[in-house]
Design an enzyme around this catalytic site. Structure first.
Site, mmCIF file in Angstrom:
data_model
loop_
_atom_site.group_PDB
_atom_site.id
_atom_site.type_symbol
_atom_site.label_atom_id
_atom_site.label_comp_id
_atom_site.label_asym_id
_atom_site.label_seq_id
_atom_site.Cartn_x
_atom_site.Cartn_y
_atom_site.Cartn_z
ATOM 1 N N TRP A 173 0.897 -1.194 0.091
ATOM 2 C CA TRP A 173 0.104 0.168 0.112
ATOM 3 C C TRP A 173 0.835 1.233 0.067
ATOM 4 O O TRP A 173 1.741 1.225 0.880
ATOM 5 C CB TRP A 173 -0.889 -0.274 1.183
ATOM 6 C CG TRP A 173 -1.407 1.359 1.351
ATOM 7 C CD1 TRP A 173 -2.623 1.708 0.725
ATOM 8 C CD2 TRP A 173 -1.344 2.518 2.175
ATOM 9 N NE1 TRP A 173 -3.057 3.169 0.833
ATOM 10 C CE2 TRP A 173 -2.021 3.593 1.644
ATOM 11 C CE3 TRP A 173 -0.286 2.703 3.054
ATOM 12 C CZ2 TRP A 173 -1.908 5.004 2.408
ATOM 13 C CZ3 TRP A 173 -0.088 3.954 3.715
ATOM 14 C CH2 TRP A 173 -1.212 4.962 3.381
ATOM 15 N N GLU A 217 -2.945 -2.836 -2.398
ATOM 16 C CA GLU A 217 -4.038 -2.625 -1.577
ATOM 17 C C GLU A 217 -4.673 -1.225 -2.436
ATOM 18 O O GLU A 217 -3.874 -0.212 -2.354
ATOM 19 C CB GLU A 217 -3.734 -2.424 -0.103
ATOM 20 C CG GLU A 217 -4.780 -1.832 0.464
ATOM 21 C CD GLU A 217 -4.690 -1.735 2.106
ATOM 22 O OE1 GLU A 217 -3.455 -2.169 2.384
ATOM 23 O OE2 GLU A 217 -5.420 -1.334 2.839
ATOM 24 N N LYS A 251 -7.141 2.320 -2.828
ATOM 25 C CA LYS A 251 -7.779 3.307 -1.846
ATOM 26 C C LYS A 251 -8.406 4.266 -2.679
ATOM 27 O O LYS A 251 -7.928 4.700 -3.647
ATOM 28 C CB LYS A 251 -6.770 3.831 -0.731
ATOM 29 C CG LYS A 251 -7.002 4.676 0.135
ATOM 30 C CD LYS A 251 -6.056 4.886 1.329
ATOM 31 C CE LYS A 251 -6.479 5.915 2.410
ATOM 32 N NZ LYS A 251 -5.426 5.605 3.418
ATOM 33 N N ASP A 253 -9.804 -3.188 1.640
ATOM 34 C CA ASP A 253 -9.741 -2.717 3.018
ATOM 35 C C ASP A 253 -11.125 -2.051 2.832
ATOM 36 O O ASP A 253 -11.365 -1.185 2.201
ATOM 37 C CB ASP A 253 -8.663 -1.597 3.112
ATOM 38 C CG ASP A 253 -8.660 -1.084 4.388
ATOM 39 O OD1 ASP A 253 -7.644 -1.031 5.252
ATOM 40 O OD2 ASP A 253 -9.713 -0.528 4.959
ATOM 41 N N HIS A 259 -11.830 1.749 2.290
ATOM 42 C CA HIS A 259 -11.141 2.404 1.178
ATOM 43 C C HIS A 259 -12.063 2.725 0.012
ATOM 44 O O HIS A 259 -11.605 2.701 -0.831
ATOM 45 C CB HIS A 259 -9.937 1.473 0.746
ATOM 46 C CG HIS A 259 -8.889 1.531 1.736
ATOM 47 N ND1 HIS A 259 -7.563 1.170 1.508
ATOM 48 C CD2 HIS A 259 -8.509 2.040 2.970
ATOM 49 C CE1 HIS A 259 -6.664 1.613 2.257
ATOM 50 N NE2 HIS A 259 -7.186 1.844 3.481
ATOM 51 N N HIS A 264 -8.789 -6.351 4.329
ATOM 52 C CA HIS A 264 -8.432 -5.759 5.695
ATOM 53 C C HIS A 264 -9.728 -5.308 6.070
ATOM 54 O O HIS A 264 -10.453 -4.413 5.625
ATOM 55 C CB HIS A 264 -7.568 -4.347 5.349
ATOM 56 C CG HIS A 264 -6.200 -4.713 5.064
ATOM 57 N ND1 HIS A 264 -5.175 -3.696 4.899
ATOM 58 C CD2 HIS A 264 -5.450 -5.702 5.089
ATOM 59 C CE1 HIS A 264 -4.111 -4.054 4.746
ATOM 60 N NE2 HIS A 264 -4.162 -5.300 4.900
ATOM 61 N N ASP A 312 -12.260 7.154 6.221
ATOM 62 C CA ASP A 312 -11.459 5.871 6.352
ATOM 63 C C ASP A 312 -10.640 6.002 7.816
ATOM 64 O O ASP A 312 -9.518 6.475 7.902
ATOM 65 C CB ASP A 312 -10.389 5.882 5.333
ATOM 66 C CG ASP A 312 -9.614 4.514 5.432
ATOM 67 O OD1 ASP A 312 -9.998 3.771 6.080
ATOM 68 O OD2 ASP A 312 -8.400 4.771 4.899
ATOM 69 N N ASP A 341 -10.296 4.241 10.378
ATOM 70 C CA ASP A 341 -9.771 3.104 10.966
ATOM 71 C C ASP A 341 -10.069 3.115 12.417
ATOM 72 O O ASP A 341 -9.164 2.766 13.339
ATOM 73 C CB ASP A 341 -8.107 3.349 10.886
ATOM 74 C CG ASP A 341 -7.413 2.814 9.480
ATOM 75 O OD1 ASP A 341 -7.691 1.868 8.978
ATOM 76 O OD2 ASP A 341 -7.271 3.986 8.694
ATOM 77 N N ASP A 380 -7.128 -4.404 9.989
ATOM 78 C CA ASP A 380 -6.359 -3.102 9.695
ATOM 79 C C ASP A 380 -7.180 -1.930 10.520
ATOM 80 O O ASP A 380 -7.912 -1.383 9.769
ATOM 81 C CB ASP A 380 -6.097 -3.068 8.160
ATOM 82 C CG ASP A 380 -5.369 -1.770 8.126
ATOM 83 O OD1 ASP A 380 -4.650 -1.228 8.954
ATOM 84 O OD2 ASP A 380 -5.341 -1.144 6.889
#
Ligand code: RNT
Ligand code: ZN
Length: 444
Positions: free
Chosen positions: A210, A251, A253, A284, A287, A311, A319, A321, A351
């Site tokens: 990523w 990955e 995004k 993810d 993302h 993820h 995003d 997290d 993640d």
């Protein structure tokens, strides 16, 4: 709530005086027997589901333990558009603390686990600090020894952020050849390290690429950085390494902090790249557009790429997290993953990085939730649903889906925890609090 030990065994207790005070374990067993019948009525074997759900590896992200800081001397500063916010005490400050914390967290998480490292968690010995592009398997010796001893396979990621060479916002797609070459060297090094992990553990290490590259405002030239990224990736992936030791993933995004207008490695870019190069695509959950979820993508992309890395994260409005939870999105994604019947082509990983709460609990909450979602998916009588669908009885398909939601799932989950040797229900919380008091609170 009765306390259970780290191995999930209840402390020995005297025979129950009445039905009200019976032993927690036998209550769980009894509830499970009833639940088993309830699932059997739909043709589902709960024993088998528990066993199968425990066997799916879940890759736990090391970076929740130290707020994505790494061991290169940065102080809680990330970069590249990712940032852990919060200052809950107890962050792991070195490899020994991170490993100890992870081991403790693992004692709360049922089922097969892996541990996912980043390049900047290298532990080189001696004074001379190799550059990130010069790292080798030997600099991860402590991790590999630990992995072998604890039987915890490792996964890996090159770190394209928190570094002066990433300050311009572009790494593999940089217009500056020196910058690009530095990151290409790092990418190649990461693959050799991942492959050494795979060799050491006897199962391939997922190596996920990523990069943060992108632009805050509207670029006039969207094409050139993407061409450079394609060519740079070709160089990163040039070495042919034994597939038994490494699976490569890229990955995508949608946007990042500071790359709101343009991300070089977008979904379409990596979808194309992964299918052309026959490598895995990493999806993810944070993302994509805020209302876009990944479940429906699984069956589509699996037709064109050799495998998927997922993820599990939780974006709140963006995003962000946050700690992954047993959300509809997670449940749908696990269900879809299992329905495809391609478990060997899907890696499940976590993640997220929340520095505002106890980090061990953050690990446990996310990993337990993912295991829960895998179990729920294993308990689905998919054949019944498909049969109704084939017969055109879509009212039946919908009705069954609704009924399944209220089956006694919690009883099966508790049973899975016991089978996995970890505390059922919320019993793990007291243990996490104990570790906070005896270990984490002593860190300043
Ligand atoms: C960032 C990506 C990436 C990182 C980790 C630390 O947006 O999700 O996977 O979170 O590599
Ligand atoms: Zn990710």
């Amino acid at each position: 709530m009765k306390k259970t030990g780290r191995a999930g065994k209840a402390a020995p207790r005297s025979a129950p005086e009445s039905g009200r005070d019976e032993d927690r374990l036998s209550r769980i067993d009894r509830a499970y027997e009833d639940a088993k019948d309830a699932y059997a009525a739909f043709g589902v074997n709960a024993d088998r589901a528990v066993k199968a759900a425990l066997a799916i590896p879940v890759s736990v992200q090391c970076w929740q333990g130290d707020d994505v800081t790494g061991f290169e001397g940065a102080d809680g500063i990330t970069g590249g558009g990712i940032l852990a916010t919060g200052n809950y005490p107890g962050r792991a400050r070195n490899g020994d603390e991170l490993r100890a914390d992870a081991e403790f967290a693992f004692s709360l998480i049922p089922g097969k686990k892996r541990f996912n490292l980043h390049m900047f968690y290298a532990e080189p010995e001696g004074k001379a600090r190799p550059g990130r592009d010069e790292l080798e398997p030997v600099h991860f010796k402590k991790w590999m020894d630990w992995s072998k001893k604890k039987k915890i396979p490792l996964d890996f990621n090159p770190s394209f952020f928190s570094h002066p060479m990433a300050a311009g916002g572009y790494t593999l797609s940089s217009a500056d050849a020196a910058v690009r070459k530095f990151w290409i060297r790092q990418g190649r090094a990461s693959r050799r390290i991942a492959s050494a992990f795979g060799e050491n553990q006897g199962s391939p290490a997922a190596n996920d690429i990523w990069i943060p590259d992108g632009s805050k405002d509207m670029p006039a030239d969207r094409l050139s950085p993407r061409k450079r990224l394609r060519d740079a990736l070709d160089e990163v992936l040039a070495d042919s390494l034994p597939p038994k030791t490494i699976t490569d993933a890229v990955e995508c995004k949608l946007f990042g902090l500071g790359s709101e207008a343009y991300v070089v490695g977008s979904h379409e870019f990596y979808m194309g790249y992964a299918s052309e190069k026959r490598i895995r695509l990493c999806l993810d959950t944070g993302h994509f557009h805020p209302t876009e979820t990944i479940a429906d993508k699984i069956s589509a992309v699996l037709l064109f790429v050799p495998g998927l890395l997922i993820h599990f994260s939780r974006g709140l409005r963006w995003d962000s997290d946050h700690v992954a939870i047993f959300s509809d999105e997670m449940r749908d994604a696990c269900r879809e993953a299992l329905r495809t019947g391609a478990l060997d082509r899907i890696d499940f990983s976590l993640d997220y990085f929340d520095a505002s709460i106890n980090r061990i609990a953050a690990w446990a909450i996310g990993a337990r939730s993912l295991r829960k979602a895998l179990l729920e998916a294993m308990l689905e009588p998919t054949a019944l649903l498909v049969d109704a669908e084939k017969k055109g009885k879509n009212h039946r398909r919908l009705a069954l889906m609704e009924e399944l939601k209220t089956l006694p799932f919690g009883a099966v989950w508790d049973k899975l925890c016991l089978e996995g040797g970890v505390p059922p229900g919320a019993d793990w919380l007291e243990l996490a609090d104990g570790y906070e008091e005896s270990v984490l609170s002593k860190r300043t």
